[in-house]
Design an enzyme around this catalytic site. Structure first.
Site, PDB file in Angstrom:
ATOM      1  N   ASP A 323     -31.100 -53.584 -49.855  1.00 49.97           N
ATOM      2  CA  ASP A 323     -31.395 -54.104 -48.659  1.00 49.97           C
ATOM      3  C   ASP A 323     -31.908 -55.406 -48.552  1.00 49.97           C
ATOM      4  OD1 ASP A 323     -31.189 -54.470 -45.989  1.00 49.97           O
ATOM      5  OD2 ASP A 323     -32.226 -52.801 -45.214  1.00 49.97           O
ATOM      6  N   GLU A 519     -35.260 -53.681 -35.923  1.00 50.42           N
ATOM      7  CA  GLU A 519     -35.857 -53.065 -37.116  1.00 50.42           C
ATOM      8  C   GLU A 519     -37.345 -52.842 -36.633  1.00 50.42           C
ATOM      9  OE1 GLU A 519     -34.905 -55.120 -40.868  1.00 50.42           O
ATOM     10  OE2 GLU A 519     -33.356 -55.743 -39.866  1.00 50.42           O
TER      11      GLU A 519
HETATM   12  C1  BGC Z   1     -31.424 -54.202 -42.460  1.00 50.67           C
HETATM   13  C2  BGC Z   1     -30.173 -53.660 -42.669  1.00 50.67           C
HETATM   14  C3  BGC Z   1     -28.979 -54.738 -42.618  1.00 50.67           C
HETATM   15  C4  BGC Z   1     -29.395 -56.003 -43.393  1.00 50.67           C
HETATM   16  C5  BGC Z   1     -28.553 -57.201 -43.344  1.00 50.67           C
HETATM   17  C6  BGC Z   1     -31.765 -55.516 -43.271  1.00 50.67           C
HETATM   18  O1  BGC Z   1     -33.069 -56.161 -42.800  1.00 50.67           O
HETATM   19  O2  BGC Z   1     -32.611 -53.332 -42.912  1.00 50.67           O
HETATM   20  O3  BGC Z   1     -29.972 -52.688 -42.070  1.00 50.67           O
HETATM   21  O4  BGC Z   1     -27.891 -54.393 -43.067  1.00 50.67           O
HETATM   22  O5  BGC Z   1     -30.764 -56.539 -43.142  1.00 50.67           O
HETATM   23  O6  BGC Z   1     -28.675 -57.962 -42.322  1.00 50.67           O
HETATM   24  C1  BGC Z   2     -32.741 -58.795 -41.260  1.00 50.46           C
HETATM   25  C2  BGC Z   2     -31.831 -60.121 -41.336  1.00 50.46           C
HETATM   26  C3  BGC Z   2     -32.252 -61.163 -40.439  1.00 50.46           C
HETATM   27  C4  BGC Z   2     -33.396 -61.720 -41.197  1.00 50.46           C
HETATM   28  C5  BGC Z   2     -33.923 -62.864 -40.370  1.00 50.46           C
HETATM   29  C6  BGC Z   2     -33.965 -59.795 -42.097  1.00 50.46           C
HETATM   30  O1  BGC Z   2     -34.931 -58.706 -42.196  1.00 50.46           O
HETATM   31  O2  BGC Z   2     -32.468 -57.695 -41.800  1.00 50.46           O
HETATM   32  O3  BGC Z   2     -30.564 -59.337 -40.783  1.00 50.46           O
HETATM   33  O4  BGC Z   2     -31.282 -62.065 -40.775  1.00 50.46           O
HETATM   34  O5  BGC Z   2     -34.577 -60.690 -41.364  1.00 50.46           O
HETATM   35  O6  BGC Z   2     -34.395 -63.664 -41.207  1.00 50.46           O
END
Ligand code: BGC
Ligand code: BGC
Length: 834
Positions: A323, A519
């Site tokens: 991740d 999230e």
């Molecule tokens: C999330 C994932 C996601 C990834 C890419 C992460 O922060 O936990 O679910 O697929 O970002 O965007």
């Molecule tokens: C998320 C990404 C997002 C980024 C924002 C990450 O934690 O999973 O998908 O684009 O944070 O900068």
């Protein structure tokens, strides 16, 4: 930690009682593969021709090219040209990223950009083995990053449909719309089995009982990918799936995102592993690791989980992707350096911004043998296998550029059916629903005409914020659907967000609920809806008091404690986050013009609904639910709902937004405001205070309301600071998620000397930025919002896991400044590093 010791002691005690065994108890996070479900990727995934092609490529690849394959960068931090120097295996677009830095780029721009990356990876040039770059994004409820795509209900709603065939069809359409812009890969389905509704990602899970994930996993995997053919690759217009987040993302204590699942191995398997075995059997080509830990051990570094259980016992032959900088959370690792993860079984690092340094470090570790060559070769083989099996090497991509498929009528019809099937009827006093289309209907609430709100997080932007109806050229709001149905039946619908009217309506439909989030930003301390404010409750009550029967349509990513709102409604519908096809709500609520029922309720709760706000945990809800798992009325089922208890069970003040440090003139939650100078420090609580030596003084001022802000005056007689202090907070996730410290302030008299903005870690200043120029640029006497990225402090070496001062301003000069708000907010492109 206590829990782990208890587990250990428990097993030691058990051994002692059994008498005799001398073996030592296994350390936390130890896997016993024999306990796990047996599964295996289909033989078609490793067919001999595919394997032979992978071997041939491997033989030709340089070490640099192999290391490149195991690294994925984010589109915001890499250009196609970069791939010439750094032959990375994959590029992703994170939730806030888009081509050319534009989150709202058109589908045409997306395709152009993805093709540009692909072209560099596949071009013929000296010393280069052409291997197509694999492009991934979060198409988690439709191809949701792209304006114009159809947006399906989030998984919480799909769980309520209990309809695996529907899930398969949604997978197929999602794949088609993703293929239009050239995407190869989606980071879904989420197979989390969320056990605590406080978790901000509850809506990404299908339900709290593993039976739903078990039934849906193969349906979604095959919907996205199709069945793997014995020879050759999956059909065009298909999308590589990833089962995520492995494992127990939904099992963390208190529902804390990226937290720790302090549970036994038996529970881990019984609740959280259930979707994975069928997903693997169905041919899932990738698995994405969870940020979280199990028994205190970070999954990204847990060899037992990634290698012994997943690839061993469960026979997974695809590849494991990490991740977003998740490897950086393994003890001893950073986002740019983590041999531990690949050695534990990770095959591809998701290294959005740190890919360059990670590449250099990983290359060095492969050379030195710290990463064994066999492990690297295995990871690369798995990646090549997936690329071959998915047809990335074939040039035909018949759906690319067929933009008319985005939000195509049959796709929208499917999404609308999903909305109809997902609605759960909690209350229907006196059979108020369904409504006759000939009536005069008032449609109220801030969710009535807001497609962004009805779609939730992971919609165009990461958090789903900042969207307007114009961002959904093919979408329909709930209001618009109702208005159509009522017009067809000769009635009259009127939109009035605040519920005001001139002529009394026959009935009101009020659409309200949670604002979009994603999230950890959606983690909450308890389940009370609108703690403190109860704005929507007031609206419902006002309508009732005017003699108008009320139908509530509640938009949310999870069941919340809404007893007062349910009491104030004659009918109450849990509509979850239905997505772009709001018309599905009217299909169920409004009768046909001829008076017959258009569509009955079908949905059943996939999470028990709480009777108290403190019932985040599944076990607590199971004991005394307000509405049990599986509950859902139909038009024939007239079970009454009496008056519900309005005692939330949680005390006043137990709530509060953890992201807010200072507001309405005072420090929030556990934080305090301190004024410090050479004479020492003093807490500033009331409307007036000063530092011990008098070098900085605070007084109350108005900002929109009476005394809702504080003015600070530095005298210039020696250095002085204002600071927010408190118990150590872990802001690592917020930093990783690119959040910013936002300050709403007004410069009243400019600084006569430099001004620093400090951050404190574990009681000491650990990073300091020069704010002088930024402040000097602010017009005097006007309220302005300044946003400073948390990452600016991390770059200066701050330990973001132990922040005791999230905000401080310090100067030796004279300065007058007023402060209304200090909070953590999303960086929407307007945050800076001063
Ligand atoms: C999330 C994932 C996601 C990834 C890419 C992460 O922060 O936990 O679910 O697929 O970002 O965007
Ligand atoms: C998320 C990404 C997002 C980024 C924002 C990450 O934690 O999973 O998908 O684009 O944070 O900068």
């Amino acid at each position: 930690m206590k829990m782990h010791r208890a587990l250990l002691l428990g097993s030691i005690a058990a051994l002692a009682l059994a008498g005799g065994s001398t073996s030592v108890a296994a350390p936390p996070g130890t896997v016993h593969p024999k306990l796990w479900p047996k599964a295996h990727s289909p033989a078609a995934m490793t067919d001999p021709r595919t394997e032979a092609r992978a071997s041939a490529l491997l033989r030709r690849m340089s070490l640099e090219e192999k290391v490149g394959q195991v690294i994925q960068a984010d589109i915001a931090s890499i250009t196609p040209e970069d791939l010439k120097t750094y032959p990375l295996g994959s590029v992703l677009a994170g939730g806030n990223s888009g081509p050319g830095g534009d989150d709202r780029a058109s589908a045409q721009t997306w395709l152009k950009s993805i093709r540009a990356f692909r072209a560099v990876s596949t071009e013929a040039r000296p010393n280069h083995v052409p291997i197509p770059m694999m492009f991934g994004l979060d198409a988690v409820h439709g191809n949701n990053n792209i304006p114009g795509a159809v947006i399906f209900p989030h998984n919480v709603g799909l769980g309520a449909t209990r309809d695996p065939a529907l899930i398969g069809a949604i997978g197929r359409v999602t794949a088609e719309e993703a293929a239009v812009i050239g995407t190869d890969w989606t980071f879904g389905p989420t197979l989390a089995v969320p056990q605590d509704l406080r978790w901000g990602r509850t809506y990404e899970g299908y339900g709290e009982d593993p039976s739903i994930a078990r039934a849906y996993a193969p349906a979604m995997v095959q919907g996205l990918q199709g069945a793997l053919p014995a020879q050759g690759s999956i059909g065009r217009g298909r999308l590589i799936a990833s089962a995520k987040h492995f494992l127990a993302d939904g099992g963390t204590s208190g529902g804390r995102d990226q937290g720790d699942a302090a549970i036994s191995e038996t529970e881990l398997i019984r609740l959280h592993a259930q979707g994975y075995a069928p997903a693997i059997d169905a041919g899932a080509l990738t698995v994405l690791v969870s940020y979280s830990s199990w028994q205190g051990v970070k999954n990204h570094g847990n060899r037992g989980l990634l290698t012994d259980a997943l690839k061993g016992r469960m026979g997974f032959e695809g590849f494991v992707v990490g991740d977003w900088n998740g490897h950086g959370q393994v003890p001893g690792c950073t986002p740019t350096n983590c041999p531990q993860a690949i050695n534990a079984g990770l095959d591809m690092y998701m290294a959005p911004d740190g890919w360059k340094a990670l590449y250099t470090n990983t290359l060095q570790q492969a050379r030195s043998g710290q990463i064994p060559m066999a492990r690297l070769d295995d990871a690369v083989r798995r990646i090549l296998r997936v690329k071959l099996k998915a047809g990335l090497f074939d040039s035909a991509r018949p759906l690319e550029g067929r933009f008319e498929l985005l939000g195509a009528p049959d796709h929208r019809a499917l999404a609308r059916r999903a909305v109809r099937e997902s609605l759960v009827l909690l209350k229907n006093s006196g059979g108020l629903l369904p409504l006759k289309a000939s009536r005069k209907i008032l449609v109220a609430g801030d969710g009535a005409d807001d497609i962004g709100k009805q779609s939730g997080g992971w919609t165009i932007s990461w958090q789903g914020t900042g969207n307007s109806n114009a961002d959904f050229p093919h979408g329909q709001s709930i209001w618009s659907g109702i208005s159509e149905a009522v017009a067809a039946g000769g009635g009259k619908a009127e939109l009035s967000a605040d519920g005001s009217f001139t002529k009394r309506p026959d009935v009101a439909i009020v659409v309200f609920g949670e604002q979009p989030y994603a999230e950890f930003q959606g983690d909450i301390p308890n389940l009370e809806y609108q703690p403190g404010v109860k704005r929507d409750l007031a609206l419902l009550k006002r309508l009732k008091a005017q003699g108008v029967p009320v139908v509530s349509v509640f938009l949310s990513g999870r069941p919340l404690w809404t007893n007062p709102e349910i009491n104030a409604s004659d009918a109450f519908v849990a509509a979850w986050l239905p997505g772009s096809e709001g018309g599905g709500v009217a299909d169920v609520l409004i009768r046909k013009p001829d008076g017959s029922v258009r569509s009955d309720f079908h949905g059943r709760l996939s999470y028990a609904w709480p009777s108290k706000a403190g019932q985040g945990a599944r076990a607590d809800r199971a004991k005394a639910p307000q509405f049990a798992f599986g509950y859902g009325l139909t038009y024939a089922d007239r079970r009454g709902v009496g008056r519900l208890s309005e005692d939330s069970g949680v005390g006043q003040g137990a709530t509060g937004d953890p992201n807010v440090f200072f507001r309405t003139g005072r420090a929030q939650g556990a934080w305090i405001m301190r004024l410090t100078d050479a004479g020492g420090g003093a807490e500033a609580s009331g409307p007036k205070a000063a530092s011990p030596g008098g070098a900085v003084a605070m007084s109350a001022v108005d900002a929109g309301g009476q005394e809702t802000a504080r003015a600070f005056a530095w005298s210039g007689a020696g250095e002085a600071a204002i600071a927010i202090n408190g118990p150590a907070a872990d802001l690592q996730r917020q930093t990783n998620g690119d959040m910013a410290v936002s300050m709403r302030l007004r410069v009243d008299a400019p600084a006569t000397a430099p001004v620093r903005m400090d951050l404190g870690c574990a009681g000491k200043t650990c990073a300091s930025l020069d704010l002088t120029r930024l402040l000097a640029a602010q017009p005097s006497g006007e309220w302005r919002t300044l946003k400073v990225k948390l990452a600016c402090f991390r770059e200066l070496g701050a330990d973001m896991t132990r922040i005791t001062t999230p905000f401080a301003l310090r100067t030796a000069g004279a300065l007058k400044l007023s402060l209304a708000d200090v909070a953590l907010v999303a960086n929407t492109g307007d945050a800076v590093c001063p």
